[in-house]
Design a protein around this motif. Structure first.
Motif, PDB file in Angstrom:
ATOM      1  N   ILE B 148       1.013  -1.195   0.024  1.00  0.00           N
ATOM      2  CA  ILE B 148      -0.053   0.000   0.105  1.00  0.00           C
ATOM      3  C   ILE B 148       0.875   1.060  -0.014  1.00  0.00           C
ATOM      4  O   ILE B 148       0.554   2.324  -0.675  1.00  0.00           O
ATOM      5  CB  ILE B 148      -0.957  -0.093   1.228  1.00  0.00           C
ATOM      6  CG1 ILE B 148      -1.956  -1.221   1.116  1.00  0.00           C
ATOM      7  CG2 ILE B 148      -1.628   1.242   1.395  1.00  0.00           C
ATOM      8  CD1 ILE B 148      -2.813  -1.262   2.271  1.00  0.00           C
ATOM      9  N   GLY B 149       2.103   1.124   0.731  1.00  0.00           N
ATOM     10  CA  GLY B 149       2.978   2.280   0.672  1.00  0.00           C
ATOM     11  C   GLY B 149       3.522   2.562  -0.757  1.00  0.00           C
ATOM     12  O   GLY B 149       3.422   3.866  -1.251  1.00  0.00           O
ATOM     13  N   THR B 150       3.786   1.829  -1.471  1.00  0.00           N
ATOM     14  CA  THR B 150       4.270   1.868  -2.774  1.00  0.00           C
ATOM     15  C   THR B 150       3.076   2.462  -3.694  1.00  0.00           C
ATOM     16  O   THR B 150       3.129   3.248  -4.591  1.00  0.00           O
ATOM     17  CB  THR B 150       4.941   0.827  -3.383  1.00  0.00           C
ATOM     18  OG1 THR B 150       4.425  -0.379  -2.829  1.00  0.00           O
ATOM     19  CG2 THR B 150       6.294   1.093  -3.447  1.00  0.00           C
ATOM     20  N   LEU B 151       2.014   1.727  -3.444  1.00  0.00           N
ATOM     21  CA  LEU B 151       0.854   2.289  -4.091  1.00  0.00           C
ATOM     22  C   LEU B 151       0.606   3.723  -4.139  1.00  0.00           C
ATOM     23  O   LEU B 151       0.057   4.334  -4.886  1.00  0.00           O
ATOM     24  CB  LEU B 151      -0.448   1.449  -3.679  1.00  0.00           C
ATOM     25  CG  LEU B 151      -1.462   1.027  -4.804  1.00  0.00           C
ATOM     26  CD1 LEU B 151      -0.636   0.141  -5.570  1.00  0.00           C
ATOM     27  CD2 LEU B 151      -2.458   0.449  -4.009  1.00  0.00           C
ATOM     28  N   ILE B 152       0.479   4.104  -2.732  1.00  0.00           N
ATOM     29  CA  ILE B 152      -0.064   5.500  -2.602  1.00  0.00           C
ATOM     30  C   ILE B 152       1.345   6.663  -2.597  1.00  0.00           C
ATOM     31  O   ILE B 152       1.073   7.866  -2.068  1.00  0.00           O
ATOM     32  CB  ILE B 152      -0.604   5.719  -1.291  1.00  0.00           C
ATOM     33  CG1 ILE B 152       0.214   5.570  -0.037  1.00  0.00           C
ATOM     34  CG2 ILE B 152      -1.860   5.306  -1.235  1.00  0.00           C
ATOM     35  CD1 ILE B 152      -0.527   5.640   1.122  1.00  0.00           C
ATOM     36  N   GLY B 153       2.356   5.875  -2.731  1.00  0.00           N
ATOM     37  CA  GLY B 153       3.800   6.752  -2.984  1.00  0.00           C
ATOM     38  C   GLY B 153       4.219   7.311  -1.594  1.00  0.00           C
ATOM     39  O   GLY B 153       5.060   8.191  -1.504  1.00  0.00           O
ATOM     40  N   ASP B 154       3.797   6.852  -0.344  1.00  0.00           N
ATOM     41  CA  ASP B 154       4.383   7.105   0.935  1.00  0.00           C
ATOM     42  C   ASP B 154       5.167   6.055   1.338  1.00  0.00           C
ATOM     43  O   ASP B 154       4.721   5.168   1.815  1.00  0.00           O
ATOM     44  CB  ASP B 154       3.106   7.787   1.613  1.00  0.00           C
ATOM     45  CG  ASP B 154       3.623   7.962   3.235  1.00  0.00           C
ATOM     46  OD1 ASP B 154       2.661   8.228   3.902  1.00  0.00           O
ATOM     47  OD2 ASP B 154       4.771   8.426   3.487  1.00  0.00           O
ATOM     48  N   SER B 155       6.468   6.476   1.560  1.00  0.00           N
ATOM     49  CA  SER B 155       7.255   5.323   1.980  1.00  0.00           C
ATOM     50  C   SER B 155       7.255   5.188   3.503  1.00  0.00           C
ATOM     51  O   SER B 155       7.499   4.280   3.947  1.00  0.00           O
ATOM     52  CB  SER B 155       8.783   5.618   1.578  1.00  0.00           C
ATOM     53  OG  SER B 155       9.129   6.633   2.421  1.00  0.00           O
ATOM     54  N   SER B 156       6.908   6.133   4.045  1.00  0.00           N
ATOM     55  CA  SER B 156       6.717   6.017   5.524  1.00  0.00           C
ATOM     56  C   SER B 156       5.086   5.432   6.231  1.00  0.00           C
ATOM     57  O   SER B 156       5.113   5.259   7.066  1.00  0.00           O
ATOM     58  CB  SER B 156       7.161   7.171   6.251  1.00  0.00           C
ATOM     59  OG  SER B 156       6.292   8.170   5.952  1.00  0.00           O
ATOM     60  N   PHE B 157       4.532   4.811   5.125  1.00  0.00           N
ATOM     61  CA  PHE B 157       3.139   4.488   5.538  1.00  0.00           C
ATOM     62  C   PHE B 157       3.333   2.965   6.284  1.00  0.00           C
ATOM     63  O   PHE B 157       4.374   2.455   5.843  1.00  0.00           O
ATOM     64  CB  PHE B 157       2.320   4.106   4.256  1.00  0.00           C
ATOM     65  CG  PHE B 157       1.176   3.598   4.403  1.00  0.00           C
ATOM     66  CD1 PHE B 157       0.909   2.120   4.126  1.00  0.00           C
ATOM     67  CD2 PHE B 157      -0.034   4.261   4.962  1.00  0.00           C
ATOM     68  CE1 PHE B 157      -0.319   1.283   4.433  1.00  0.00           C
ATOM     69  CE2 PHE B 157      -1.202   3.408   5.352  1.00  0.00           C
ATOM     70  CZ  PHE B 157      -1.372   2.339   5.130  1.00  0.00           C
ATOM     71  N   ARG B 158       2.658   2.914   7.282  1.00  0.00           N
ATOM     72  CA  ARG B 158       2.472   1.855   7.928  1.00  0.00           C
ATOM     73  C   ARG B 158       1.478   1.134   8.656  1.00  0.00           C
ATOM     74  O   ARG B 158       0.559   2.049   8.902  1.00  0.00           O
ATOM     75  CB  ARG B 158       3.571   2.038   9.260  1.00  0.00           C
ATOM     76  CG  ARG B 158       4.374   1.255  10.039  1.00  0.00           C
ATOM     77  CD  ARG B 158       5.100   1.566  11.030  1.00  0.00           C
ATOM     78  NE  ARG B 158       4.377   2.299  12.008  1.00  0.00           N
ATOM     79  CZ  ARG B 158       4.493   3.326  12.487  1.00  0.00           C
ATOM     80  NH1 ARG B 158       5.257   4.155  12.011  1.00  0.00           N
ATOM     81  NH2 ARG B 158       3.431   3.820  13.621  1.00  0.00           N
ATOM     82  N   ILE B 159       1.170  -0.129   8.404  1.00  0.00           N
ATOM     83  CA  ILE B 159      -0.240  -0.728   9.032  1.00  0.00           C
ATOM     84  C   ILE B 159       0.186  -1.030  10.567  1.00  0.00           C
ATOM     85  O   ILE B 159      -0.673  -0.898  11.309  1.00  0.00           O
ATOM     86  CB  ILE B 159      -0.664  -1.967   8.225  1.00  0.00           C
ATOM     87  CG1 ILE B 159      -0.912  -1.344   6.883  1.00  0.00           C
ATOM     88  CG2 ILE B 159      -1.881  -2.326   8.877  1.00  0.00           C
ATOM     89  CD1 ILE B 159      -1.394  -2.553   5.991  1.00  0.00           C
ATOM     90  N   LEU B 160       1.593  -1.693  10.738  1.00  0.00           N
ATOM     91  CA  LEU B 160       1.845  -2.261  12.086  1.00  0.00           C
ATOM     92  C   LEU B 160       1.956  -0.886  12.919  1.00  0.00           C
ATOM     93  O   LEU B 160       2.518   0.056  12.392  1.00  0.00           O
ATOM     94  CB  LEU B 160       2.898  -3.119  11.957  1.00  0.00           C
ATOM     95  CG  LEU B 160       2.692  -4.296  11.159  1.00  0.00           C
ATOM     96  CD1 LEU B 160       4.159  -5.163  10.838  1.00  0.00           C
ATOM     97  CD2 LEU B 160       1.858  -5.282  11.660  1.00  0.00           C
TER      98      LEU B 160
END
Lengths: 320, 300, 413
Positions: B148-160
């Motif tokens: 999902i991070g790559t999909l929305i282009g946000d490298s610091s996206f985190r689910i955990l």
């Protein structure tokens, strides 16, 4: 098809009651179809949700990595080999099994008995008993674990002083501690089932001069069976997977699987534990499938059809 | 039907009356268990809550109310609020997830009913820690989180490390505890009542609300209690999937009992927690049960 | 005599056979069988492997050691005490003893039942003993700062050095220290440090001191991982300000609190178990960590940029120790074990498996030279002199309060 005055079996009344699409066709409502579809979809999704991590666990049991589980580094059977050579893991698995089965049996027995007998007790007793049931679920595990240990050690010391007998922590202490929560669990499940039960069958049985014992076995017990089985399964699961309580009240040589797995955290959980999980899964599913197959084959041979031709049928349908 | 059931307890004519007290004895084993393994340890906890921490950790006999004063300190109440929020949302999510599946298996399961139910619980016979670690892989940077991070282009996206991950882990761990009680009551439901309701013109939703729900109410109550209460003491899932960013009462208690080994303070906190929860639960059960006819008839 | 020779030979052959990989075909069958067998075995009350025992008379038993990769395998001979018990109950960290050493011990010393029970951290272990679980096991492996508390609460007994001649191999840096001045209560097992882990491909700045580390944390907000251990976390702020990491001075701890609260919102997680994974996946690029798992990352091409620095402003060294538990049911076997595990070759195998440094000088001869040369594991003597040993700080209330506050503020705000 006329319905008898007192239904004794669902299939007597409405053999098609489980087939909703028939009704939908008759009424012609697409909304019903949508709801059906949603029900099915939701159920499927939940099963996927439950099994997807399991699939990941099994896949990673073939991970060739040397330490941690989470990076894939190639296919290898070496963890299965290591599990076969590792008596510590095997002992842990066997211990877990032994504790869980015994706890489940005890809890199911005593919990069911309690649910049945509770109605015949004085009101004040019932209130206290119910409160205690809730308390046994409310108490956080760490609290009950530690206090139970203190209780065990002080009472074992007292017994030693008075009678010279040296009791030790071991399987019995674990089972006893697990059984507490599970008895409450089973009791709540059976009571829930009991409260929704149709008393007319019981009344009919008494009217026909049936003894309480026979009434129980032929009318009540089959109706309670799903709750009892559910209680047994949940108890087994809780006991099998428990960590905190088991850790504190276990003695030498009674390390269970969760204890072992948690303790390897410091060094890093290896795929060896995945392999154990995969083997557990294999055994369980094999037992289920074989059981189902045997029943099917038996039904074919004796010409039985319908509800009896499956393990599921034998469990849920009423006997006689 | 209704009159027969109600008339039953008043009829003393049957020999079964003499079995009444024998039946009451059935509760003896469970009562013994409660007495020895619940009441006594709890008394120990209460006694400890009035004591002091001994220098090396653990308990030292004393009598002081300091621990309770600390436990009820409004400044340190935030773990309680967080736990409450987590427990309530977790229970509601479990309910929403469990109801349809319990209903489906109970009414549409047919011959395979028990198999379906069994399959629900088989995953739980593999180690809990392993399954939770599997979620780490699935939701982590190598899995869904990274995807999902790559999909929305946000490298610091985190689910955990978010409440979402914690709730997901909670539903995953507690679902059977909610499904089983509901299933068990739904499965026993007399289908003719639904037929009758529909024949009398009620909508599907109306039928569900006025026939199905009340009958399965006991199952719903049992399920919510079995999920909500242990959830208040939960600490492992938030620690692993929540990266410890969600600090709950369970964490606090573990910290005091194990790391600080301040048993008196931990005990006081536990006693307060148990008291609050007991009152809440009893109130909840009474509230839902009022207005429902309590069935006094015994089956034995 | 011939009988004994034959027995010994059979044992050796069996041992060698057990270490060969099994065929694929066999494993499916064997896995199902073994699980069932394990279950049945447990039902009949066993918990460990059984093996043929040598006769009760003292005997010297030559045995081929599992080969550590350091040097040529030397033939060894062991002295088996005449009245050694047939069982040994060990209470240890998970996966902390090489299974080959366990097996060899059982065969050589005739210990039929070797029970290995586990705990996940020192605090759990202490809580269990404080709850009353004394007299269950023979040997335990606490970290050294817990030894005095265990001694004062009578959880452990004095060791008889005459039964452990291999004590002579222990480096004197580990003897006569604060936790065991007379060396009567504990025997060193292995040791390590707490330091700074860095993904140098993401972090270009120099992070060689705790001061630099703490100052960098806000910059890499949300990408820093700490181990979930109060004693270790306190090292950073205390050392960065030049205080002792065991400080209990109020003013110093206040300063530490200030520093910790400043970095708390920027921390990704407090994680003692998965910190290496987080660093591997770059979820975290900076860490206050132990060496576990980090060294392996260093050896892999994708993560070769991982670096473990022992901070120059000082850090802790921790030491895990063997202790003899009070009311141990099998004290002779316990002593025999401690002596056995400090045989140089056995100790070398332990070091290679556990990847922590050994206090046993004679073992170094048998250890892989690459490992010996690794400064992260085998710290040089001068750095070792600068390391501060961990004290037992569990009684300091201010520390406990700060820790609780810190923990509840992780990632907030």
């Amino acid at each position: 098809m006329t319905a008898p005055a007192t239904p004794v079996s669902r299939s007597d009344v409405l053999p098609n009651v489980d087939v909703a699409p028939g009704r939908a066709k008759r009424r012609g409502r697409t909304r019903d179809r949508l709801v059906e579809g949603w029900l099915r979809g939701h159920t499927l999704l939940i099963y996927l949700f439950l099994y997807f991590p399991i699939a990941v666990v099994v896949v990673f049991s073939f991970n060739a990595t040397n330490r941690r589980v989470t990076q894939w580094e190639g296919f290898s059977l070496k963890w299965y080999e290591s599990v076969l050579n590792d008596t510590v893991i095997q002992a842990a698995l066997a211990n877990s099994f032994r504790v869980a089965i015994t706890t489940a049996i005890l809890a199911t027995l005593f919990g069911t008995m309690a649910a049945l007998g509770l109605q015949r007790t004085p009101r004040w007793f019932r209130t206290i008993f119910e409160a205690l049931t809730f308390v046994s679920i409310i108490v956080p595990e760490i609290v009950i674990a530690l206090s139970t240990l203190v209780f065990y050690s002080t009472s074992f010391d007292a017994v030693h002083e008075l009678f010279g007998v040296r009791w030790r922590l071991g399987f019995e202490t674990i089972i006893a501690a697990h059984a507490l929560f599970n008895i409450s669990l089973v009791m709540l499940l059976v009571r829930a089932r009991l409260s929704g039960m149709d008393r007319t069958h019981v009344e009919a049985s008494f009217d026909l001069y049936g003894t309480p014992w026979r009434t129980f076995w032929q009318i009540t017990f089959p109706q309670l069976l799903p709750a009892i089985v559910a209680g047994f399964l949940l108890s087994f699961t809780f006991s099998f997977d428990d960590y905190v309580i088991t850790y504190f009240v276990s003695g030498a040589g009674t390390t269970t699987l969760p204890l072992y797995v948690f303790s390897t955290i410091r060094k890093g959980v290896t795929p060896a534990t995945n392999a154990v999980a995969a083997v557990m899964l294999l055994i369980t599913l094999t037992v289920l499938v074989v059981g189902q197959f045997l029943v099917w084959r038996n039904a074919r041979r004796t010409g039985q059809r319908g509800a009896q031709a499956s393990v599921a049928g034998m469990i849920t349908e009423q006997s006689g | 039907m209704g009159t027969m059931a109600e008339a039953a307890p008043q009829t003393p004519a049957r020999p079964r009356r003499s079995y009444g007290s024998l039946t009451g004895l059935l509760v003896v084993p469970a009562s013994l268990w409660y007495l020895v393994l619940l009441v006594v340890p709890l008394l120990i906890v209460v006694v400890m809550s009035f004591g002091e921490k001994s220098r090396l950790g653990g308990y030292q006999p004393a009598f002081t109310l300091d621990n309770y004063i600390d436990a009820l300190d409004p400044q340190r109440v935030s773990p309680f609020i967080t736990s409450l929020a987590m427990a309530v949302s977790g229970t509601i999510l479990c309910l929403l997830a469990a109801l349809p599946i319990a209903y489906f298996i109970a009414t549409r399961g047919g011959r395979r009913k028990s198999l379906l139910i069994l399959l629900l619980i088989v995953p739980f016979w593999t180690s809990f820690l392993i399954r939770t670690y599997a979620w780490l892989t699935i939701l982590g940077p190598d899995g869904l989180g990274g995807f999902i991070g790559t999909l929305i282009g946000d490298s610091s996206f985190r689910i955990l490390g978010t409440p979402f991950a914690v709730l997901l882990g909670i539903v995953y761990a507690y679902l059977p505890l909610m499904v089983f009680p509901i299933y068990v009551t739904m499965e026993r439901m007399d289908r003719t009542l639904i037929e009758a309701s529909k024949d009398l013109g009620a909508s599907r939703w109306g039928t569900f609300r006025q026939v199905t729900l009340p009958i399965t109410a006991t199952g719903l109550i049992t399920g919510s209690i079995l999920v909500f209460i242990p959830l208040m003491g939960e600490y492992v899932v938030p620690a692993i999937l929540g990266y410890g960013r969600v600090f709950l009462i369970g964490n606090q208690l573990v910290l005091q009992f194990l790391e600080s080994r301040n048993w008196p303070e931990g005990s006081a906190r536990a006693v307060v927690l148990i008291a609050i929860m007991l009152v809440t639960v009893i109130f909840y059960v009474w509230f839902v049960n009022r207005g429902r006819r309590t069935r006094e008839v015994s089956v034995l | 005599m011939a009988d004994q020779e034959l027995e010994r030979y059979v044992r050796q052959m069996r041992w060698r056979l057990e270490r060969t990989p099994i065929s694929r075909r066999g494993f499916m069958w064997a896995s199902a069988m073994s699980a069932t067998a394990a279950f049945l075995a447990a039902c009949s009350g066993g918990g460990g492997t059984t093996s043929a025992a040598p006769s009760a008379a003292a005997s010297s038993a030559p045995s081929a050691a599992a080969s550590p990769s350091g040097s040529a395998v030397a033939e060894q001979s062991f002295t088996v005490p005449p009245d050694i018990e047939k069982e040994l109950f060990m209470y240890n960290w998970g996966d902390y003893v090489d299974p080959n050493n366990m097996k060899q011990f059982q065969e050589v010393f005739g210990v039929e039942k070797f029970t290995y029970d586990t705990f996940a951290n020192n605090d759990e272990m202490m809580a269990k003993f404080q709850g009353g679980a004394v007299g269950q096991w023979d040997i335990c492996c606490p970290t050294m700062n817990y030894v005095p508390a265990m001694r004062d609460q009578n959880f452990i007994e004095k060791i008889d050095p005459s039964k452990i001649p291999n004590l002579k191999y222990i480096n004197k840096a580990f003897k006569g220290q604060w936790w065991d001045p007379t060396d009567e209560w504990s025997v060193p097992k292995d040791w390590g440090t707490t330091g700074i882990s860095v993904r140098t491909k993401d972090v270009k700045e120099e992070v060689k001191t705790w001061r630099q580390f703490l100052d960098l944390v806000p910059q890499y907000s949300g990408k820093v991982v700490f181990v979930d251990s109060p004693d270790d976390v306190f090292i950073a702020p205390l050392k960065a300000n030049g205080y002792s990491l065991n400080s209990d001075v109020k003013a110093e701890l206040d300063k530490a609190r200030e520093e910790l609260m400043k970095v708390a919102p920027h921390i990704l997680a407090l994680d003692s178990d998965q910190y290496n994974t987080k660093i591997e996946t770059e979820e975290a690029v900076l860490g206050l960590t132990w060496t576990g798992g980090i060294l392996e990352l260093r050896d892999k091409p994708e993560t070769a940029d991982v670096v473990y620095n022992i901070p120059e402003d000082g850090t802790v060294f921790w030491l895990d120790t063997w202790v003899l538990l009070a009311e141990a049911p099998h004290p002779i076997a316990a002593h025999a074990w401690i002596n056995f595990i400090h045989e140089p070759q056995q100790q070398a195998l332990e070091t290679e498996t556990n990847q922590y440094a050994t206090p046993n000088d004679a073992a170094k001869e048998y250890i892989d030279p690459k490992m010996l040369a690794d400064p992260a594991i085998f710290v040089s003597d001068e750095v070792l002199a600068k390391l501060e040993p961990q004290k037992d700080n569990s009684g300091i209330q201010q520390r406990a309060d700060i820790w609780e506050e810190f923990k509840s503020k992780i990632g907030q705000g």
